[in-house]
Write an enzyme that holds these catalytic residues in place. Sequence first.
Site, PDB file in Angstrom:
ATOM      1  N   ARG A 125       2.557  75.226 -15.056  1.00 25.72           N
ATOM      2  CA  ARG A 125       3.221  76.316 -14.342  1.00 25.72           C
ATOM      3  C   ARG A 125       2.355  76.717 -13.152  1.00 25.72           C
ATOM      4  NH1 ARG A 125       7.301  79.623 -14.545  1.00 25.72           N
ATOM      5  NH2 ARG A 125       7.132  81.858 -14.279  1.00 25.72           N
TER       6      ARG A 125
ATOM      7  N   THR B  40      16.164  77.000 -12.514  1.00 25.17           N
ATOM      8  CA  THR B  40      15.507  76.132 -13.499  1.00 25.17           C
ATOM      9  C   THR B  40      16.346  74.967 -14.045  1.00 25.17           C
ATOM     10  OG1 THR B  40      14.300  78.099 -14.164  1.00 25.17           O
ATOM     11  CG2 THR B  40      14.084  76.233 -15.581  1.00 25.17           C
TER      12      THR B  40
ATOM     13  N   THR C 193      10.869  74.131 -13.088  1.00 25.50           N
ATOM     14  CA  THR C 193      11.537  75.065 -12.174  1.00 25.50           C
ATOM     15  C   THR C 193      10.830  75.221 -10.842  1.00 25.50           C
ATOM     16  OG1 THR C 193      12.546  77.256 -12.082  1.00 25.50           O
ATOM     17  CG2 THR C 193      10.321  77.144 -12.947  1.00 25.50           C
TER      18      THR C 193
ATOM     19  N   GLU D 187       7.696  81.173  -7.363  1.00 25.13           N
ATOM     20  CA  GLU D 187       7.350  81.551  -8.738  1.00 25.13           C
ATOM     21  C   GLU D 187       6.676  82.917  -8.823  1.00 25.13           C
ATOM     22  OE1 GLU D 187       8.478  78.664 -10.327  1.00 25.13           O
ATOM     23  OE2 GLU D 187       8.822  80.154 -11.877  1.00 25.13           O
TER      24      GLU D 187
ATOM     25  N   SER E 147       7.190  83.935 -17.816  1.00 27.61           N
ATOM     26  CA  SER E 147       8.352  83.066 -17.678  1.00 27.61           C
ATOM     27  C   SER E 147       9.302  83.277 -18.846  1.00 27.61           C
ATOM     28  CB  SER E 147       7.881  81.620 -17.682  1.00 27.61           C
ATOM     29  OG  SER E 147       8.980  80.737 -17.685  1.00 27.61           O
ATOM     30  N   SER E 148      10.551  82.860 -18.653  1.00 28.99           N
ATOM     31  CA  SER E 148      11.490  82.847 -19.782  1.00 28.99           C
ATOM     32  C   SER E 148      11.570  81.456 -20.396  1.00 28.99           C
ATOM     33  CB  SER E 148      12.888  83.246 -19.317  1.00 28.99           C
ATOM     34  OG  SER E 148      12.901  84.582 -18.915  1.00 28.99           O
TER      35      SER E 148
END
Length: 582
Positions: free
Chosen positions: A105, A379, A397, A418, A465-466
């Site tokens: 990420r 995403t 994403t 992000e 994040s999800s």
Amino acid sequence: MVKSQSRRCCLCILALVCSAAIICLCIYFANKNTCEFTHAAVSADSEMCSNIGRDMLRQGGSAVDGAIAALLCTGLVNPQSMGLGGGAIFTIMDKIGKVKIISSRETVPKSVRADLLKDCPKTLTLTTGSQWIGVPGELRGYERAHQLYGKLPWAKLFEPTIKLAREGFPMPVYLSRFLQFDMIKMLIQNSQLCELFCHKNKTVFGPGDILKFPKLAETMETIAKEGADAFYTGKIGKDLIQDVQAAGGVISLEDLKAFQVRVSDAWSVQLGVYKMHFPPPPSGGPILNFILQLMHGFKLSPASVQGDQKNLTLHRYLEAAKFATGQKHNLRDPLFNSRDMTYITDEKFIESIRALISDGSTQEASYYNINPSADRFGTTHVSVMAADGTAVSVTSTINHMFGSSIYSPKTGIILNNELADFCGRADSVTPGEDLSPKISSYFSHILNILVTLLSNVFTGEQPPSSMAPAILQSSSQQKTLVIGGSGGSMITTAMALSIMNHLWFGMSLNESIAAKIVFVDSKNTVNFEHGYHKTAIEAMKALGHNVKGYPFFFNVVNAVSKEGHCLSAVSDARKNGRSAGY
Ligand SMILES: *[C@@H]1O[C@H](CO)[C@@H](O)[C@H](O)[C@H]1NC(C)=O
Ligand SMILES: *[C@@H]1O[C@H](CO)[C@@H](O)[C@H](O)[C@H]1NC(C)=O
Ligand SMILES: *[C@@H]1O[C@H](CO)[C@@H](O)[C@H](O)[C@H]1NC(C)=O
């Protein structure tokens, strides 16, 4: 005598052979009828990319090989969702069932503006601009996953996508529909993205037009040959940084060089007869697990969604989802925040929250600890199971649709936004720590060595994040479910509902994912997907839920399940997905 005996014998043998053949045929057809696939399967966002992933598996690739090839392809088919300018989280199960997380990420760059979060939007909107770009991690993630679990040569994974990028392909239906939305159309036509998605007269492509990515094809070719270093320390990185800085961004070559991928054990939690493996904070895994643990305590079964139980189960789910939203504020990068989030898997904690759910009423937002904020969407996800028993659940994403909307013409890469994921969740962001100026030079020298050894400290904070790429396996190992989703804030909701539908309510994987969802947003309002049963909606209104309607549902779930030796794979029809396997 002898003759008739031998004839009888012959007849007997013939009868035996015949029945054996019939049994074999029966088994063959039974398997054929019930098993969608028997070796391996890939569920990506599109048929083209699922096929590319499957072809890698057919050639002896591991699940990681299939996943990387499918992701590279998805960067072309859904360039609004993901690409080399973003980041990814892999959940990977090896042959003996051990599960690891590889997180690439994006991180906060060193020269981030201290007051960045003042620019956070208060409502649901595209958050564009170079200030939101996080240090891209995508390729470092592929590189590490491939080093640890790859079987096919690195360059091979890029081949089909380079060809597609160079030769072009018809506009995917989903993307072309998407480009017709006024908000998106304006965004494209007024940015450098027009170079990719517009005609010469600067109007966006429609259905039937041919999409090509010539610059990206060159970039991928170099990366295929030279590895991820070409991006992080080489020419591609230099070109990318020049373009980003020309657009006002602060990312530097130093940020790219310092980027560290993180490898860790998965969080593994018992969920009934299943063990669920998912990534730790700041991913959405703990939130997904929290919803499922809360719901599991209600002893759910197919009867829970039938007759007089139906309204109650839905109400309990909405309440659980609200408490989950209330927990999202605690989701932060553990390397930069002292808050320990392991409590969220603790049985006593879960029970204490479940006790707060009242079957006959709803409460104010504060009851669930919800601090109203804005939601987000975007995403992609790929689920893979390979013939060797390895499995990958990976979510990738560039954050919102087309990320920051900053396009790098020199490299063909679209940059993420992000850092906007800190909005509503954090008061400040932390860049990669540079300890040297604070301490006398001698100590700082030693510290630098130590810190470099511990390496993670030089890389910046990861935004919450999800994304929750998960793998569930039953204790008998009879059943494995590889599942994940996209759609920003809707990820955990859509995943939780699909998992409940499939594992507890007795729906097929296909039905579980196709079923309409209900989304509790960050303002504590309840939003039913278009087509949801009207009586259920009325029942929830009567119980006091604040029901509103979202115009768009971007939730997408892609999954592969294996039961015995039968695999089934589903890519969400909401994004025109099709899975592939053999
Ligand atoms: C722009 O060009 C495309 C393709 O040549 C054409 O179909 C479209 O009608 C043009 N639009 C305008 C507004 O000129
Ligand atoms: C669920 O609620 C709706 C709307 O209030 C009602 O019409 C329906 O009868 C309820 N179902 C059951 C089984 O109670
Ligand atoms: C899966 O569900 C979708 C949507 O309900 C349906 O159109 C499709 O035919 C189903 N596919 C299978 C293989 O059951």
